[in-house]
Design a protein around this motif. Structure first.
Motif: not given
Length: 384
Positions: A250-256, A281-291, A311-315, A351-354
């Motif tokens: 199972f690819s971590i890139h397929d984790f939604e 799995s911590f994957v690239p995702r949009l951040f929280d959208y409360h103002p 830590y695999v990749d990203g910021d 967003e985060t690319k971690e």
């Protein structure tokens, strides 16, 4: 776990006569990691899988805790593990307890000169660098960067790497590795709220029957010892099999990722579970959208678990000076949270690319000397 599948040729009914073209019987083998009370598979061999020619003197693989019990946050440079040619020699245990062992490996050569079987533990291999093919009696599974490979205990396998630049994070679990119960229906299907589904799982393909007689060395890990058993017949002499117990990828890139208006707790990242630990799995995702949302994680107490983050990749918005392959260990008993300045910096980010793998254990982890050799000594003071 994955659902029922079938590969190759099998008889219409289990435990009945299944004969070769010369009239002799194929040899049926039940494979299960929990006796007769859970998932299993039935494999049909050209020859009995019991013909041992000779054995060799076992070698101790027992993990020894380092004389280091100070309660403090720690960091390790995982890529400082020195590559070694042999697959088993390259596996270096860095943390362990009675539920699991966590290792890093940088094998330079394929595992082809012998076969390997872990008779103690399910194995979870995370591929940080490299690609190749897992070879088993069930068939083959191709893997690339970002893949989790789940190998049930007792599975005999080899690994063919594409090149010599390979980095693996390996978890050995002394209980079965499963998907979280809350993701599953009462009949075992992954639910609509799960962050992945059966379509994301890659099961063994290209079953090839190798009907050979000779001297086939299988190195078997059992109770902290590595045993060498020489078998008369090739272990991949299977003409067919069916069941629910087999390796898969199972690819971590397929984790939604699961997101919300405010920061979501770590369980939304959970991917696997076993007795007394989980894998997230911590994957690239949009951040929280409360103002007024604060995207950086809040401080948390760590009273009942050790948290290991690979830590695999990203910021990484909550950590400073992160390198690829770094690990941080935040032990139970003292709180931890984002580094100074990272909370304000995260506000307004979209967003985060971690990309990271987290292992939370509910019993303390012990360090090995190898872990101390790759430790960043000043990490515990990095919140000042």
């Amino acid at each position: 776990m994955p659902h029922y599948i079938s590969r190759g040729n099998i008889p219409p009914k289990r435990h009945t006569q299944f004969r070769k073209s010369d009239g002799s019987l194929y040899s049926e083998q039940l494979f299960s990691t929990e006796g007769f009370s859970s998932d299993s598979s039935l494999l049909y061999h050209c020859h009995p899988p019991t013909a041992i020619i000779k054995t060799s003197i076992p070698i101790s693989l027992s993990s020894v805790p380092a004389d280091e019990s100070e309660l403090k946050h720690r960091s390790f440079e995982g890529f400082n593990i020195i590559p070694e040619a042999d697959f088993l020699d390259s596996r270096k245990t860095i943390l362990f307890n009675n539920d699991l062992h966590i290792s890093l490996a940088a094998p330079q050569e394929s595992l082809e000169k012998y076969f390997y079987k872990n008779a103690d533990a399910d194995e979870l291999l995370f591929v940080h660098a490299g690609s190749g093919t897992l070879l088993t009696a069930y068939g083959t599974i191709s893997f690339i960067y970002g893949d989790y490979i789940v190998i049930p205990r007792g599975t005999i396998y080899q690994i063919r790497f594409t090149d010599s630049n390979n980095r693996l994070l390996i978890v050995e679990s002394f209980s079965p590795i499963r998907f979280p119960n809350r993701y599953l229906s009462k009949y075992g299907q992954l639910l609509e709220n799960a962050p992945f589904c059966e379509r994301d799982l890659r099961t063994p393909q290209e079953l090839t029957t190798i009907d050979k007689e000779g001297d086939f060395l299988i190195k078997i890990k059992k109770k902290g010892w590595l045993h060498g058993l020489h078998y008369k017949f090739h272990p991949f002499d299977v003409v067919g099999w069916d069941g629910c117990c087999y390796p898969f990828a199972f690819s971590i890139h397929d984790f939604e990722p699961i997101t919300g208006r405010v920061h979501q707790p770590p369980p939304v990242h959970q991917t696997f579970e076993a007795k007394n630990f989980v894998v997230c799995s911590f994957v690239p995702r949009l951040f929280d959208y409360h103002p007024l949302a604060v995207p950086a994680p809040y401080n948390h107490s760590n009273i009942d678990s050790d948290e290991l983050l690979y830590y695999v990749d990203g910021d990484f918005m909550s950590r400073k000076n992160v390198t690829r392959g770094m690990l941080t260990l935040h032990p139970g008993g003292i709180p931890h949270g984002p580094h100074p300045g990272t909370v304000e910096k995260s506000i307004g980010a979209k967003e985060t690319k971690e990309l990271a793998v987290m292992i939370d254990t509910f019993h303390p982890l012990m360090l090995t000397k190898t872990a101390l050799d790759i430790e960043n000594k000043d990490y515990t003071n990095s919140w000042i």
